[in-house]
Scaffold this motif. Sequence first.
Motif, mmCIF file in Angstrom:
data_model
loop_
_atom_site.group_PDB
_atom_site.id
_atom_site.type_symbol
_atom_site.label_atom_id
_atom_site.label_comp_id
_atom_site.label_asym_id
_atom_site.label_seq_id
_atom_site.Cartn_x
_atom_site.Cartn_y
_atom_site.Cartn_z
ATOM 1 N N LEU A 253 0.804 -1.213 0.000
ATOM 2 C CA LEU A 253 0.000 0.000 0.000
ATOM 3 C C LEU A 253 0.846 1.276 0.000
ATOM 4 N N THR A 254 2.087 1.196 0.476
ATOM 5 C CA THR A 254 2.906 2.395 0.676
ATOM 6 C C THR A 254 3.044 3.258 -0.578
ATOM 7 N N PRO A 255 3.446 2.706 -1.733
ATOM 8 C CA PRO A 255 3.590 3.580 -2.913
ATOM 9 C C PRO A 255 2.281 4.208 -3.376
ATOM 10 N N TYR A 256 1.148 3.542 -3.135
ATOM 11 C CA TYR A 256 -0.133 4.098 -3.544
ATOM 12 C C TYR A 256 -0.513 5.307 -2.685
ATOM 13 N N LEU A 257 -0.123 5.274 -1.405
ATOM 14 C CA LEU A 257 -0.378 6.426 -0.547
ATOM 15 C C LEU A 257 0.382 7.646 -1.050
ATOM 16 N N GLY A 258 1.623 7.422 -1.531
ATOM 17 C CA GLY A 258 2.387 8.519 -2.105
ATOM 18 C C GLY A 258 1.722 9.089 -3.343
ATOM 19 N N THR A 259 1.166 8.208 -4.169
ATOM 20 C CA THR A 259 0.474 8.661 -5.374
ATOM 21 C C THR A 259 -0.771 9.463 -5.025
ATOM 22 N N VAL A 260 -1.523 9.014 -4.031
ATOM 23 C CA VAL A 260 -2.727 9.738 -3.611
ATOM 24 C C VAL A 260 -2.356 11.136 -3.120
ATOM 25 N N ARG A 261 -1.282 11.242 -2.349
ATOM 26 C CA ARG A 261 -0.859 12.559 -1.862
ATOM 27 C C ARG A 261 -0.472 13.472 -3.030
ATOM 28 N N ARG A 262 0.243 12.912 -3.989
ATOM 29 C CA ARG A 262 0.668 13.707 -5.152
ATOM 30 C C ARG A 262 -0.552 14.186 -5.949
ATOM 31 N N PHE A 263 -1.493 13.279 -6.171
ATOM 32 C CA PHE A 263 -2.696 13.643 -6.921
ATOM 33 C C PHE A 263 -3.519 14.691 -6.165
ATOM 34 N N ALA A 264 -3.577 14.555 -4.847
ATOM 35 C CA ALA A 264 -4.335 15.529 -4.050
ATOM 36 C C ALA A 264 -3.732 16.921 -4.189
ATOM 37 N N GLY A 265 -2.408 16.998 -4.223
ATOM 38 C CA GLY A 265 -1.751 18.291 -4.403
ATOM 39 C C GLY A 265 -2.070 18.906 -5.747
ATOM 40 N N TRP A 266 -2.073 18.093 -6.791
ATOM 41 C CA TRP A 266 -2.396 18.607 -8.127
ATOM 42 C C TRP A 266 -3.859 19.021 -8.229
ATOM 43 N N GLN A 267 -4.729 18.261 -7.593
ATOM 44 C CA GLN A 267 -6.147 18.613 -7.613
ATOM 45 C C GLN A 267 -6.385 19.925 -6.867
ATOM 46 N N LEU A 268 -5.674 20.121 -5.750
ATOM 47 C CA LEU A 268 -5.809 21.364 -4.990
ATOM 48 C C LEU A 268 -5.339 22.546 -5.827
#
Length: 333
Positions: free
Chosen positions: A246-261
């Motif tokens: 799950l660890t790399p997917y959490l990093g991807t979610v954080r990155r996507f959240a930043g771009w969405q913001l």
Amino acid sequence: MEIVLTGAGGPEKLRVSSGDAPMPGKGRVRVRVEASGVSFAEVQMLRRRYPMQPRFPFVPGYDLVGTVTELGPGVSGLRVGQRVAALTRTGAWRTHVVVPAATVVPVPASLDPGVAAAVVMNGVTAWQMVHQVARVRPGQTVLVHGAAGGVGTLLVQLARRAGARVLGTASASKHDLLRSLGVEPVDYRSGSVPAAVRALAPAGVSAVFDHVGGRNLADSYALLADGGVLISYGSAATLRDEGHWLTPYLGTVRRFAGWQLARLLGRGRGRRVAFYYVKPGPRFTEALTEVFALTEAGELNPPIAKRLPLENAAEALQLLLDGTTTGKIVLEA
């Protein structure tokens, strides 16, 4: 007969077993499998890197094409002897499977089972991403990572059919195939991919289809033109990761959240990001029906790298691990 993945490791962890599917219960059908696709998902399952995969041991197999042999109670609209397709996620690498009747999709009688299997998961993935997520339009330029793969070869065909200019990454040995599909190839093993793409599309691209994930996503996002979309539909990079899946997917979610913001705050130049995950349901049925029609008409041609007997599943996975194939590998029962 069934193929069982007994534990984490390599293709040697697959075992041929005499097990088989039971008779169907209410609302389910029993299908004699004729062909099943081999996908990168199974490679990730070997390494215990696929999201929410079953505990070992289990039978892999993401999709199938076969013939209905038994109808469970309450099933209507299907008949014994009818050829159907299904998205199973796991469990398809058997000579017989039992699946919910509501999830199967009729297969045109004229389609070869192996060809049909090559477009079940891959074709729906490509079709939905091109038409429903990216909404590709004539005159746009798009980038397809892994353009010579099972999904990639269908993505580029559908994007071209939608009127787009297509750039595709692949190793140099696969560039002739890409050119034959109307793709401008980019060698991901030689030099900088972002620099090569910028040289071909200085203003950026309207869409990037990224199956790699991980750090590659930042490069993909940076290549977007104003108003462009990055679609993440795979995580090939996780094969090199250690620790919890799950660890790399959490990093991807954080990155996507930043771009969405940034997009919401008006700082993202109108660029958007999206995850894509294929799943059964009415929209899957609609898309696969369209994909089958295009394939039957010769407007969509899935390259089949190799057809192997079901019992040779370990060889099929090794071919994917070697990275030398183009198109789809199909197991035939």
